[in-house]
Write a protein that holds these residues in place. Structure first.
Motif, PDB file in Angstrom:
ATOM      1  N   VAL A 342       0.830  -1.199   0.000  1.00  0.00           N
ATOM      2  CA  VAL A 342       0.000   0.000   0.000  1.00  0.00           C
ATOM      3  C   VAL A 342       0.872   1.259   0.000  1.00  0.00           C
ATOM      4  N   SER A 343       1.967   1.223   0.740  1.00  0.00           N
ATOM      5  CA  SER A 343       2.901   2.362   0.720  1.00  0.00           C
ATOM      6  C   SER A 343       3.507   2.539  -0.664  1.00  0.00           C
ATOM      7  N   ASP A 346       0.990   4.256  -2.788  1.00  0.00           N
ATOM      8  CA  ASP A 346       0.939   5.687  -2.469  1.00  0.00           C
ATOM      9  C   ASP A 346       2.075   6.441  -3.149  1.00  0.00           C
ATOM     10  N   HIS A 701       0.773   3.733 -11.118  1.00  0.00           N
ATOM     11  CA  HIS A 701      -0.325   3.518 -10.184  1.00  0.00           C
ATOM     12  C   HIS A 701      -1.338   2.528 -10.742  1.00  0.00           C
ATOM     13  N   GLU A 705      -2.359  -0.575  -8.535  1.00  0.00           N
ATOM     14  CA  GLU A 705      -3.758  -0.779  -8.169  1.00  0.00           C
ATOM     15  C   GLU A 705      -4.168  -2.223  -8.405  1.00  0.00           C
ATOM     16  N   ASN A 757      -5.978  10.337  -0.913  1.00  0.00           N
ATOM     17  CA  ASN A 757      -5.368   9.972   0.364  1.00  0.00           C
ATOM     18  C   ASN A 757      -6.345   9.230   1.257  1.00  0.00           C
ATOM     19  N   ILE A 760      -6.202   5.625   0.412  1.00  0.00           N
ATOM     20  CA  ILE A 760      -4.961   5.039   0.936  1.00  0.00           C
ATOM     21  C   ILE A 760      -5.101   4.737   2.417  1.00  0.00           C
ATOM     22  N   GLN A 761      -5.712   5.636   3.153  1.00  0.00           N
ATOM     23  CA  GLN A 761      -5.921   5.401   4.582  1.00  0.00           C
ATOM     24  C   GLN A 761      -6.870   4.231   4.808  1.00  0.00           C
ATOM     25  N   ARG A 764      -4.856   1.148   4.450  1.00  0.00           N
ATOM     26  CA  ARG A 764      -4.021   0.884   5.631  1.00  0.00           C
ATOM     27  C   ARG A 764      -4.865   0.286   6.758  1.00  0.00           C
TER      28      ARG A 764
END
Length: 922
Positions: A342-343, A346, A701, A705, A757, A760-761, A764
């Motif tokens: 995931v990082s 990002d 990306h 993805e 973002n 992305i959160q 996580r």
């Protein structure tokens, strides 16, 4: 006057006398007396409040034992400050001798329930001066006597490591209990390592002399508790986790590590990618003996030789790894690597092409070079070999596929792209630069091999298939044909027969296409004697007893080309287009024009006298409305069909007979050509150019993805193959995990990320959820395999831990106190003892850290790690000379026995703690 003044003086004197009579002048009392008064006032307040009110006033709840609460008060005596603590339980009806209950150390040592502890506020917290300790005990005893309280009070003395206490308890007008505890931390005398010597130690406290031991029989009551602990499976287990974390980026790549050493999870589905720490480090087994009366040392010697199987109860406590708690340590697993992926996703928005992360010449490359390490070439070669040459070996995932797995748009775990994603999780610790290098090297490696050698063409095609799957497909691996045909155009050295798409379509090993070509390689003539001289071509044989409308000839089914292969994205795009135009029949036909025209051409070649209606009867039976004469046509043979009425009676459906029907127009334009003479529906050059262009222009990306979606699904599908028995909680958590993944990954599947973002959160947070489930699943697998013959045991342990772990996952009730330590005690049934006993395997040579066994009561060669014994001696108060004169006015029941001596002993061969309490008649 005189009499009057005398009277007034008398009244004043009387008032002064009354004031003196009811006034305590503490200005004249000593500091010790004021200290006693302060203790008394505090105790009276605690006694008046009671346990329930003390809870409301902020009584502290002890973590261990969990049933104990305490309140504290600071007291001052001269220049010193002391802390007095009152320990109590809400429900104190339990039995002190019950080993299964949770007791405070002083409760266990002295057999008390609620008690006081007074200690100095100093660094050591103990009283080193004996007179000071005696003074403290006397002060508290006087204060408690004034309160008519029977609370015992203890003072810590000597060195803190000795855990030494002295204490006193007022039990009425004449009975007093005195307490003393001490500990030997090393060099325990051999005599006290055995039950015989401990028995004699206790008897010596009330026997007149040592000479009385052999000649007098003292009836002593005894209860015993032995604690055993399983040895670790491997002496190096503690270092496994650190080694895994250190080598995850390089030397412990799948397929290349050192597997000579047996790990507990070698047959678990995740072992292909990592070795998990066993969450169950071992077990503590507590065996307890019920109370018995012994009269001699010989009986104690016999008891020491008895087997733990003779104990009344067996209580099992699992010792779990601290890494199960997410707040302690770092755990290597799918969840930790998905966090890194995931990082990488990002960071993928920072470059336009994947090559930007590969090259170190680009701006910002210093950060990439310093923080994102690429594994050495040996690791890279091993991954390439596993992916592109040998191919990964994995079980049949279809048998254990989760019902919600396909709700996640990602490649199935057995596909090559999924294996690429899983390898990426462990390659270079899954940083964006390592992923870019692996992607570039895979493509470069496959192209180089394809150009250098065509001896094993299928191997090269298998390598190239990955790239088509990476960029364009998830489930349709037959799309490899596109890339294969492009290779043919690029290399120009492929044999001529490979140019036929029907041969290439069957390259995956099926025999279907080969049989088609063997039929198509020559012209096929009708076996019908009444047929014209027209030659059939590309016929696969007659279709039952169906006849052509314009001639009494059998209707033959043609060999046809397969429809052009489409990726899932292409298929969904076409469905959206159809939905946008509603139910337009002609629009659907336009989308399928090439395929439809190819089928019509093949039909015409196989049936030279056919008309449009014949094609509809074969290709789309629902659009031919007949009177039933052909209802059983397919079930009749040719001879029977000759007797039927001809021609068939019927008509086209409304949509096929309408004016301007596109199907009829396509039929009129379609030439009569068998499939093997037609232009391939799939243009390899065109599709190959599309793929190469996509590979060159794909955004980082977009790749990441797809990798995130596939990696989550593949990781979950791998874990879903784990055998965890019939644990319903685990099944529910897996169901919830798949549903959570499907909803969280939906923005990625719809290409709606765009550097969001918030998404992305969410990813996580999904990793955290995945980690919780992965931990529980690992625990379930470990428990299940250890207790296969005793399912009740592992179900009970897992259920307790699941309830304990729920607050960690944010799912616990707010009204329930969060338990900080998992401390489960499970009483075993008799039929379950053998399973646990077998876990205590005889120590090996490497595990013989204790070569001299000293304590007896061995369990499969294991001596107890701790032995606890309580000796007690009881006397009847009626036999004492004080009893007759003191029955009245006391709280004691003199019809019962009084425990005059009690000794608690806890120790091993290297440690011994003794606590003695004596009841005296003062």
């Amino acid at each position: 006057m005189a009499s009057s003044s005398k009277a007034n003086l008398t009244e004043e004197d009387e008032e002064e006398e009354e004031e003196v009579e009811h006034f305590d002048d503490f200005t004249l009392a000593s500091s010790w007396e004021r200290f006693i008064s302060e203790i008394e006032a505090t105790c009276r307040q605690w006694f008046a409040d009671g346990p329930k009110n003390l809870l409301g006033k902020g009584a502290a709840h002890l973590d261990s034992p969990s049933k104990i609460y305490k309140v504290k008060s600071d007291l001052k005596d001269a220049a010193k400050i002391y802390s007095m603590e009152y320990y109590f339980e809400i429900n104190n009806n339990g039995n002190i001798a019950d080993w299964n209950c949770t007791l405070h150390d002083l409760q266990l040592c002295f057999g008390v329930k609620e008690f006081l502890v007074i200690s100095p506020q100093s660094a050591s917290g103990v009283v080193l001066d004996a007179p000071e300790a005696s003074k403290l005990l006397s002060a508290v005893a006087i204060a408690l006597s004034n309160c008519s309280s029977f609370w015992p009070v203890f003072v810590p003395v000597h060195n803190p490591s000795r855990k030494a206490f002295i204490g006193i308890q007022n039990m009425g007008t004449v009975f007093t209990r005195r307490f003393e505890a001490d500990r030997i931390g090393s060099q325990v005398p051999i005599k006290f390592m055995h039950l015989e010597g401990l028995y004699e130690l206790f008897v010596s406290k009330f026997a007149y002399s040592a000479l009385d031991h052999p000649v007098h029989l003292f009836k002593v009551r005894l209860i015993m508790k032995l604690t055993y602990r399983t040895l670790p499976n491997d002496d190096e287990d503690d270092g496994i986790q650190d080694a895994d974390a250190e080598n995850a980026a390089s030397e412990t790549m799948p397929g290349g590590g050192n597997h000579s050493r047996k790990h507990w999870d070698d047959d678990c589905p995740w072992s292909e990618w990592y070795s998990a720490e066993d969450p169950v480090k071992g077990f503590d087994l507590v065996s307890t003996w019920s109370e018995k009366v012994v009269e001699s040392s010989l009986e104690m010697a016999e008891m020491e030789n008895s087997s733990p199987h003779e104990a009344e109860k067996w209580i099992l406590t699992p010792n779990l790894s601290p890494n199960l708690d997410s707040s302690k340590g770092e755990r290597i697993g799918f969840a930790s690597q998905l966090q890194l992926l995931v990082s990488a996703l990002d960071m993928s928005f920072e470059a336009q092409f994947m090559e930007d992360f590969v090259s170190v010449e680009n701006p910002g490359s210093d950060n990439l070079k310093s923080s994102m390490v690429i594994p050495p070439p040996t690791v890279l070669d091993r991954v390439l070999k596993d992916l592109l040459i040998e191919g990964p070996q994995f079980p049949d995932f279809s048998k254990g596929e989760h019902k919600s797995s396909r709700a996640i748009k990602g490649a199935p775990v057995e596909s090559l792209f999924a294996q690429f994603c899983l390898h990426s999780l462990w390659f270079g610790n899954c940083n964006i630069r390592a992923i870019a290098v692996l992607n570039y090297k895979c493509l470069q490696y496959a192209l180089r091999r394809s150009m250098n050698s065509m001896k094993n063409f299928k191997t090269v095609l298998g390598a190239m298939m990955m790239y088509l799957l990476i960029w364009k497909t998830f489930k349709m691996e037959r799309s490899l044909l596109v890339f294969m045909l492009k290779l043919k155009a690029l290399m120009g050295n492929v044999t001529g027969e490979l140019s036929n798409p029907l041969i290439l379509e069957g390259f995956d090993g099926s025999k279907t296409a080969t049989s088609k070509l063997s039929t198509n390689s020559q012209d096929v003539y009708s076996a019908d004697k009444r047929t014209s001289d027209s030659k059939r071509r590309g016929s696969a044989g007659p279709v039952g007893s169906m006849k052509l409308l314009n001639s009494c000839q059998s209707l033959h089914a043609p060999f046809t080309q397969n429809a052009p292969l489409m990726t899932e994205d292409m298929h969904e795009e076409r469905l959206r287009a159809v939905e946008a135009f509603g139910d337009s029949f002609n629009f659907s036909a336009q989308l399928e024009r090439e395929t439809l025209s190819s089928d019509m051409s093949a039909f015409k070649a196989a049936n030279p006298d056919a008309v449009f209606e014949d094609f509809i009867r074969w290709h789309s039976p629902g659009d031919w409305e007949n009177d039933g004469s052909e209802a059983d046509g397919l079930s009749k043979n040719l001879t029977e069909a000759m007797k039927d009425d001809w021609p068939p009676r019927g008509q086209l459906s409304g949509r096929m007979s309408g004016h301007g029907n596109l199907w009829r127009k396509i039929w009129n334009d379609a030439p009569s050509l068998p499939a093997y003479e037609q232009k391939p529906l799939l243009d390899p050059n065109r599709e190959g150019e599309k793929i190469l262009h996509y590979l060159e222009t794909v955004r980082p990306h977009q790749l990441l993805e797809q990798m995130v979606c596939t990696a989550f699904r593949a990781s979950a599908d791998t874990l879903n193959l784990t055998n965890f028995g019939s644990l319903k909680q685990m099944t529910t958590k897996m169901d919830q995990l798949y549903l959570t993944m499907a909803s969280t990954l939906r923005p990625l599947q719809a290409n709606l990320l765009c550097g969001n973002n918030e998404t992305i959160q969410d990813l996580r947070r999904l990793c955290v959820v995945f980690e919780h489930v992965e931990k529980l699943l690992t625990l379930a697998a470990s428990l299940c395999r250890k207790f296969i013959p005793a399912p009740r045991v592992y179900e009970a342990i897992f259920s307790d831990y699941y309830d304990f772990y729920l607050p960690t996952m944010g799912m616990g009730s707010a009204d329930v106190d969060v338990q900080k330590e998992f401390d489960m005690k499970l009483q075993l049934r008799v039929n379950e003892r053998e399973v646990v006993s077998n876990m205590f395997t005889p120590p090996t040579a490497n595990q013989s850290w204790r070569k001299v066994l000293s304590m007896g009561n061995l369990l499969n060669g294991h001596e107890p790690i701790r032995r606890e014994v309580i000796f007690s001696k009881r006397d009847s108060s009626n036999d004492h000379h004080y009893a007759a004169g003191t029955r009245r006015g006391t709280h004691m029941n003199y019809q019962q026995e009084i425990e005059t001596y009690r000794m608690y002993i806890c120790g091993t061969s290297n440690d011994l703690r003794v606590a003695l309490s004596i009841t005296s008649y003062d």
